[in-house]
Design an enzyme around this catalytic site. Structure first.
Site, PDB file in Angstrom:
ATOM      1  N   PRO A 128       0.825  -1.216   0.000  1.00  9.79           N
ATOM      2  CA  PRO A 128       0.000   0.000   0.000  1.00  9.79           C
ATOM      3  C   PRO A 128       0.860   1.268   0.000  1.00  9.79           C
ATOM      4  O   PRO A 128       0.515   2.259  -0.639  1.00  9.79           O
ATOM      5  CB  PRO A 128      -0.820  -0.123   1.290  1.00  9.79           C
ATOM      6  N   TRP A 156      -2.182  -5.232  -4.940  1.00 14.38           N
ATOM      7  CA  TRP A 156      -2.105  -5.289  -6.404  1.00 14.38           C
ATOM      8  C   TRP A 156      -1.387  -6.547  -6.869  1.00 14.38           C
ATOM      9  O   TRP A 156      -0.652  -6.506  -7.860  1.00 14.38           O
ATOM     10  CB  TRP A 156      -1.397  -4.044  -6.983  1.00 14.38           C
ATOM     11  N   GLY A 338     -15.846   4.202 -35.147  1.00 13.75           N
ATOM     12  CA  GLY A 338     -16.994   5.045 -34.820  1.00 13.75           C
ATOM     13  C   GLY A 338     -17.678   4.539 -33.552  1.00 13.75           C
ATOM     14  O   GLY A 338     -17.009   4.051 -32.640  1.00 13.75           O
ATOM     15  N   GLU A 362       4.930  -3.102 -13.510  1.00 13.42           N
ATOM     16  CA  GLU A 362       6.351  -3.421 -13.794  1.00 13.42           C
ATOM     17  C   GLU A 362       7.140  -2.167 -14.168  1.00 13.42           C
ATOM     18  O   GLU A 362       7.986  -2.185 -15.063  1.00 13.42           O
ATOM     19  CB  GLU A 362       6.455  -4.519 -14.863  1.00 13.42           C
TER      20      GLU A 362
END
Ligand SMILES: Cc1cc2nc3c(=O)[nH]c(=O)nc-3n(C[C@H](O)[C@H](O)[C@H](O)COP(=O)(O)OP(=O)(O)OC[C@H]3O[C@@H](n4cnc5c(N)ncnc54)[C@H](O)[C@@H]3O)c2cc1C
Length: 379
Positions: A128, A156, A338, A362
């Site tokens: 963290p 993560w 589009g 990374e």
């Protein structure tokens, strides 16, 4: 099929060309898989990639070396067919990267399982309070009789929650900052390890926050030398950063293929969109960015395979350029589609979400710029 002319470049040997052709066939038969349940899809992909023999290339046993060109070719090809398949392959390699490069014969036993697809691997470095700033790692490993007691949080972590084995980086305190870290092999069933959060992202794949509470690992869990964890992490990234560039290249090639098909089929003012010069200009820019990315990625991979002790500068250039260029190529592919370009579930819409994180993990793009500048300035 996507442009394969790059395979005749001098970076490759016949074995690479044979592997690329065989993998292309395999992908056409097996990919994409259903992504509905991300964890289940990843487990299935690891098992399929193991059965197909592709995961053999994700690690290096005793007396073997990682072949970075092979890793890049596999990642590029899988990414072009199915981003989650690339993720599943990449994490077996990155997760076990420290073991492939520095593991003891006993630790390498895990490679038999990760390379056959019977175990899932993960790489636990980020916390963290420390992402780009690895020197701020706070997870603490203290010596106890026979091993190490570990306390801290990692976040993560790709494959967090489904992995069977993690490589964990923790502070062992031999020196301040990055020089006081060590790497450990941590089986997922180690008492004291818990998953405290699962993280959702714009391109879903298994991600979690881990907590280590008075977790004890034996002395034999240490990978390499105590205090050299940063060196281990950087050596692994030296190999795998180029492969992130290769995955980006695969996404970009797929986006160009989709864009080319679209502009040939779509009629505007009575003619194919592909006939308009402005559209041709965009297609040309996409093609140039893709070839430039491929040159940088396979230059870095070739240099590493040909004995360069470190390819920090080349790998940083490959990752920075290929990921940033892929974002631009994919954005243009969305534009050329589009409204259909932003339709949920369309190929270019999913590529648009898939590519984003590669510019962050990374080593974020600005971190790569710092690495390159240091090399160019000679500092
Ligand atoms: C999808 C995903 C998967 C991941 N998987 C893993 C994994 O498996 N294992 C693992 O350990 N980690 C993993 N990570 C974590 C990842 O490596 C970090 O997110 C990354 O290193 C950035 O750290 P941070 O998020 O703390 O951002 P920060 O370090 O806070 O950086 C934020 C931004 O600040 C800027 N910045 C940072 N440092 C500098 C600098 N020195 N100079 C200039 N600008 C700078 C950059 O723009 C950067 O993007 C993953 C992340 C994501 C998004």
């Amino acid at each position: 099929m996507a442009d394969q002319s790059f395979l005749s470049w001098p970076f490759f040997e016949d074995r690479h060309r044979a592997l690329a052709a065989a993998l292309e066939n395999w992908c056409a038969k097996h990919l994409p898989v259903d992504h509905h349940d991300t964890d289940a899809a990843c487990r299935r992909l690891v098992s399929m990639l193991g059965d197909g023999g592709w995961l053999r290339h994700s690690g290096a046993g005793v007396g073997e070396a990682l072949d970075v060109r092979t890793l890049c070719l596999i990642r590029e090809t899988l990414a072009r067919h199915d981003g989650l398949a690339d993720f599943a392959f990449a994490m077996q390699g990155l997760g076990m990267g420290p073991v492939s490069l520095f593991g003891t014969p006993e630790q390498r036993a895990w490679l038999d399982r990760t390379r056959s697809g019977t175990a899932i691997a993960a790489f636990a470095l980020t916390e963290p309070g420390s992402g780009s700033d690895v020197a701020a790692t706070a997870t603490l490993a203290e010596r106890v009789p026979g091993g190490w007691r570990i306390n801290g949080d990692k976040t993560w972590i790709s494959n967090g929650g489904i992995a069977d084995v993690y490589v964990l980086f923790a502070r062992t305190g031999e020196a301040p900052g990055a020089r006081g870290l060590s790497a450990f092999l941590m089986p997922a069933d180690t008492p004291g390890l818990s998953i405290t959060e699962r993280l959702d992202t714009i391109a879903p794949h298994p991600l979690a926050t881990l907590r280590m509470t008075d977790m004890v690992l034996p002395e034999t869990a240490l990978i390499g030398t105590a205090g050299e964890g940063f060196k281990v992490a950087m050596a692994v990234l030296d190999v795998f950063r180029s492969t992130v560039g290769a995955a980006a290249l695969g996404f970009a090639r797929r986006a160009l293929d989709e864009a080319v098909a679209r502009v040939k089929a779509r009629r505007i003012q009575g003619a194919a969109l592909a006939g308009m010069q402005m559209v041709q200009g965009h297609i040309a820019d996409m093609g140039v960015k893709i070839d430039a990315s491929a040159l940088l990625v396979y230059r870095a991979a070739w240099a590493k395979d040909n004995g360069a002790p470190r390819v920090t500068r080349e790998a940083a250039m490959a990752k920075l350029y290929a990921t940033e260029a892929a974002q631009e190529v994919i954005d243009m592919a969305v534009q050329l589609h589009g409204g259909d370009g932003v339709r949920t579930g369309s190929v270019v819409e999913s590529l648009y979400r898939e590519i984003r994180a590669l510019r962050i993990y990374e080593g974020a793009s600005d971190v790569q710029r710092m690495v390159i500048a240091r090399a160019v300035l000679g500092g």
